[in-house]
Write a protein that holds these residues in place. Structure first.
Motif, PDB file in Angstrom:
ATOM      1  N   ALA A 121       0.827  -1.202   0.000  1.00 21.58           N
ATOM      2  CA  ALA A 121       0.000   0.000   0.000  1.00 21.58           C
ATOM      3  C   ALA A 121       0.863   1.255   0.000  1.00 21.58           C
ATOM      4  N   LYS A 122       1.968   1.226   0.717  1.00 24.35           N
ATOM      5  CA  LYS A 122       2.860   2.394   0.739  1.00 24.35           C
ATOM      6  C   LYS A 122       3.433   2.668  -0.648  1.00 24.35           C
ATOM      7  N   PHE A 123       3.871   1.599  -1.351  1.00 20.29           N
ATOM      8  CA  PHE A 123       4.404   1.800  -2.695  1.00 20.29           C
ATOM      9  C   PHE A 123       3.308   2.228  -3.677  1.00 20.29           C
ATOM     10  N   ALA A 124       2.075   1.751  -3.480  1.00 19.60           N
ATOM     11  CA  ALA A 124       0.979   2.159  -4.358  1.00 19.60           C
ATOM     12  C   ALA A 124       0.696   3.652  -4.185  1.00 19.60           C
ATOM     13  N   TRP A 125       0.672   4.138  -2.938  1.00 16.89           N
ATOM     14  CA  TRP A 125       0.460   5.570  -2.711  1.00 16.89           C
ATOM     15  C   TRP A 125       1.630   6.392  -3.249  1.00 16.89           C
ATOM     16  N   LEU A 126       2.837   5.864  -3.115  1.00 17.57           N
ATOM     17  CA  LEU A 126       4.006   6.557  -3.665  1.00 17.57           C
ATOM     18  C   LEU A 126       3.892   6.680  -5.183  1.00 17.57           C
ATOM     19  N   ALA A 127       3.395   5.637  -5.851  1.00 14.11           N
ATOM     20  CA  ALA A 127       3.233   5.681  -7.306  1.00 14.11           C
ATOM     21  C   ALA A 127       2.106   6.636  -7.709  1.00 14.11           C
ATOM     22  N   VAL A 128       0.991   6.626  -6.971  1.00 16.21           N
ATOM     23  CA  VAL A 128      -0.146   7.489  -7.317  1.00 16.21           C
ATOM     24  C   VAL A 128       0.227   8.958  -7.171  1.00 16.21           C
ATOM     25  N   ILE A 129       0.973   9.296  -6.154  1.00 16.80           N
ATOM     26  CA  ILE A 129       1.353  10.693  -5.932  1.00 16.80           C
ATOM     27  C   ILE A 129       2.646  11.036  -6.673  1.00 16.80           C
ATOM     28  N   GLY A 130       3.584  10.114  -6.682  1.00 12.76           N
ATOM     29  CA  GLY A 130       4.890  10.392  -7.274  1.00 12.76           C
ATOM     30  C   GLY A 130       4.886  10.457  -8.789  1.00 12.76           C
ATOM     31  N   GLY A 131       4.014   9.684  -9.460  1.00 11.83           N
ATOM     32  CA  GLY A 131       3.966   9.701 -10.929  1.00 11.83           C
ATOM     33  C   GLY A 131       3.628  11.084 -11.475  1.00 11.83           C
ATOM     34  N   PRO A 132       2.508  11.691 -11.060  1.00 16.44           N
ATOM     35  CA  PRO A 132       2.198  13.036 -11.546  1.00 16.44           C
ATOM     36  C   PRO A 132       3.213  14.082 -11.082  1.00 16.44           C
ATOM     37  N   LEU A 133       3.763  13.927  -9.874  1.00 15.35           N
ATOM     38  CA  LEU A 133       4.780  14.889  -9.423  1.00 15.35           C
ATOM     39  C   LEU A 133       6.031  14.809 -10.287  1.00 15.35           C
ATOM     40  N   LEU A 134       6.407  13.596 -10.703  1.00 13.33           N
ATOM     41  CA  LEU A 134       7.569  13.440 -11.591  1.00 13.33           C
ATOM     42  C   LEU A 134       7.305  14.115 -12.933  1.00 13.33           C
ATOM     43  N   MET A 135       6.113  13.962 -13.475  1.00 18.07           N
ATOM     44  CA  MET A 135       5.778  14.590 -14.751  1.00 18.07           C
ATOM     45  C   MET A 135       5.756  16.120 -14.612  1.00 18.07           C
ATOM     46  N   LEU A 136       5.232  16.624 -13.496  1.00 20.40           N
ATOM     47  CA  LEU A 136       5.204  18.064 -13.256  1.00 20.40           C
ATOM     48  C   LEU A 136       6.618  18.619 -13.103  1.00 20.40           C
ATOM     49  N   LEU A 137       7.459  17.897 -12.382  1.00 24.23           N
ATOM     50  CA  LEU A 137       8.849  18.325 -12.206  1.00 24.23           C
ATOM     51  C   LEU A 137       9.579  18.351 -13.550  1.00 24.23           C
ATOM     52  N   ALA A 138       9.323  17.360 -14.385  1.00 25.46           N
ATOM     53  CA  ALA A 138       9.962  17.321 -15.704  1.00 25.46           C
ATOM     54  C   ALA A 138       9.493  18.488 -16.571  1.00 25.46           C
ATOM     55  N   ALA A 139       8.227  18.864 -16.458  1.00 25.20           N
ATOM     56  CA  ALA A 139       7.714  19.981 -17.257  1.00 25.20           C
ATOM     57  C   ALA A 139       8.275  21.299 -16.758  1.00 25.20           C
ATOM     58  N   VAL A 140       8.369  21.475 -15.432  1.00 27.73           N
ATOM     59  CA  VAL A 140       8.877  22.729 -14.875  1.00 27.73           C
ATOM     60  C   VAL A 140      10.361  22.902 -15.182  1.00 27.73           C
ATOM     61  N   LEU A 141      11.121  21.826 -15.067  1.00 29.91           N
ATOM     62  CA  LEU A 141      12.565  21.905 -15.321  1.00 29.91           C
ATOM     63  C   LEU A 141      12.917  21.726 -16.791  1.00 29.91           C
ATOM     64  N   GLN A 142      11.897  21.583 -17.639  1.00 30.76           N
ATOM     65  CA  GLN A 142      12.048  21.467 -19.090  1.00 30.76           C
ATOM     66  C   GLN A 142      12.969  20.313 -19.490  1.00 30.76           C
ATOM     67  N   TRP A 143      12.750  19.179 -18.816  1.00 31.97           N
ATOM     68  CA  TRP A 143      13.478  17.979 -19.205  1.00 31.97           C
ATOM     69  C   TRP A 143      12.848  17.429 -20.473  1.00 31.97           C
ATOM     70  N   GLU A 144      13.616  16.662 -21.217  1.00 27.72           N
ATOM     71  CA  GLU A 144      13.085  16.005 -22.400  1.00 27.72           C
ATOM     72  C   GLU A 144      12.237  14.818 -21.949  1.00 27.72           C
ATOM     73  N   PHE A 145      11.018  14.722 -22.466  1.00 24.55           N
ATOM     74  CA  PHE A 145      10.122  13.636 -22.070  1.00 24.55           C
ATOM     75  C   PHE A 145      10.503  12.382 -22.860  1.00 24.55           C
ATOM     76  N   THR A 146      11.392  11.617 -22.292  1.00 21.16           N
ATOM     77  CA  THR A 146      11.816  10.372 -22.942  1.00 21.16           C
ATOM     78  C   THR A 146      10.792   9.288 -22.656  1.00 21.16           C
ATOM     79  N   TRP A 147      10.948   8.131 -23.305  1.00 21.13           N
ATOM     80  CA  TRP A 147       9.983   7.054 -23.145  1.00 21.13           C
ATOM     81  C   TRP A 147       9.975   6.523 -21.718  1.00 21.13           C
ATOM     82  N   TRP A 148      11.134   6.453 -21.085  1.00 21.35           N
ATOM     83  CA  TRP A 148      11.188   5.886 -19.735  1.00 21.35           C
ATOM     84  C   TRP A 148      10.589   6.844 -18.696  1.00 21.35           C
ATOM     85  N   LEU A 149      10.767   8.175 -18.924  1.00 21.84           N
ATOM     86  CA  LEU A 149      10.199   9.150 -17.998  1.00 21.84           C
ATOM     87  C   LEU A 149       8.673   9.145 -18.096  1.00 21.84           C
ATOM     88  N   THR A 150       8.155   9.080 -19.302  1.00 25.81           N
ATOM     89  CA  THR A 150       6.710   9.044 -19.502  1.00 25.81           C
ATOM     90  C   THR A 150       6.119   7.745 -18.969  1.00 25.81           C
TER      91      THR A 150
END
Length: 184
Positions: A121-150
């Protein structure tokens, strides 16, 4: 029939004559439409009333005597029985204020501790919250959206959400009991 067609054709407009009529009538009030009552201003009504009544207006009544001057602040009036401005401070009750009929103040009990979650359950909550946060961080820092990041961001969110939904407990204790309806 040719005469009727000639009447329907638009006639040329003399623009110079139209502008001359507009300029000539500038500042003049247009005439009232037929059947309308003419507008009379307050000044016109006063003049009309003055023509009908030649008697002078009655004299104004004499002004009353001014009252005696009051001392400063004497015009403030409070509600009957109130000695002054209201005190909005919170009064702390003392033990002497409470008698046998008072139950005292309600103090809620300490809430029970949250149940311990397992690692899944802890890892599931980490994935639910961490996935969108990772995408937001990548957009703010203008990282290239590679296949593995997406894949990590979107897949983590979907996988964590599916895990949490699949592990939800069913609180249906009487699952086979069909008699949960109204009793007559």
């Amino acid at each position: 029939m040719a005469e009727h067609d000639a009447d329907r054709e638009p006639q040329p407009i003399d623009e110079d004559a139209a502008w001359a009529a507009i300029v000539a009538g500038y500042g003049e009030e247009p005439s009232d439409p037929p059947g309308a009552k003419p507008f009379k201003s307050v000044e016109d009504l006063a003049l009309l009333e003055g023509d009908r009544n030649d008697t002078p207006p009655p004299p104004a009544p004499a002004a009353p005597e001014p009252p005696e001057p009051k001392p400063l602040g004497s015009s403030v009036v409070f509600a009957p029985g109130v000695g002054g401005p209201r005190d909005f401070s919170v009064a702390e009750p003392s033990d002497s204020d409470l008698d046998d009929t008072d139950e005292g103040h309600f103090i809620p009990p300490e809430p029970p501790p949250l149940p311990e979650t397992d690692v899944t359950a802890k890892f599931a909550w980490l994935a639910v919250i961490g996935g969108p946060l990772l995408m937001l961080l990548a957009a703010v820092l203008q990282w290239e959206f590679t296949w593995w990041l997406t894949t990590l961001g979107v897949g983590g969110f979907i996988g964590g959400f599916a895990t949490l939904v699949a592990r939800m407990t069913q609180d249906d204790e009487d699952g086979d009991d069909p008699g949960r309806g109204a009793v007559v």
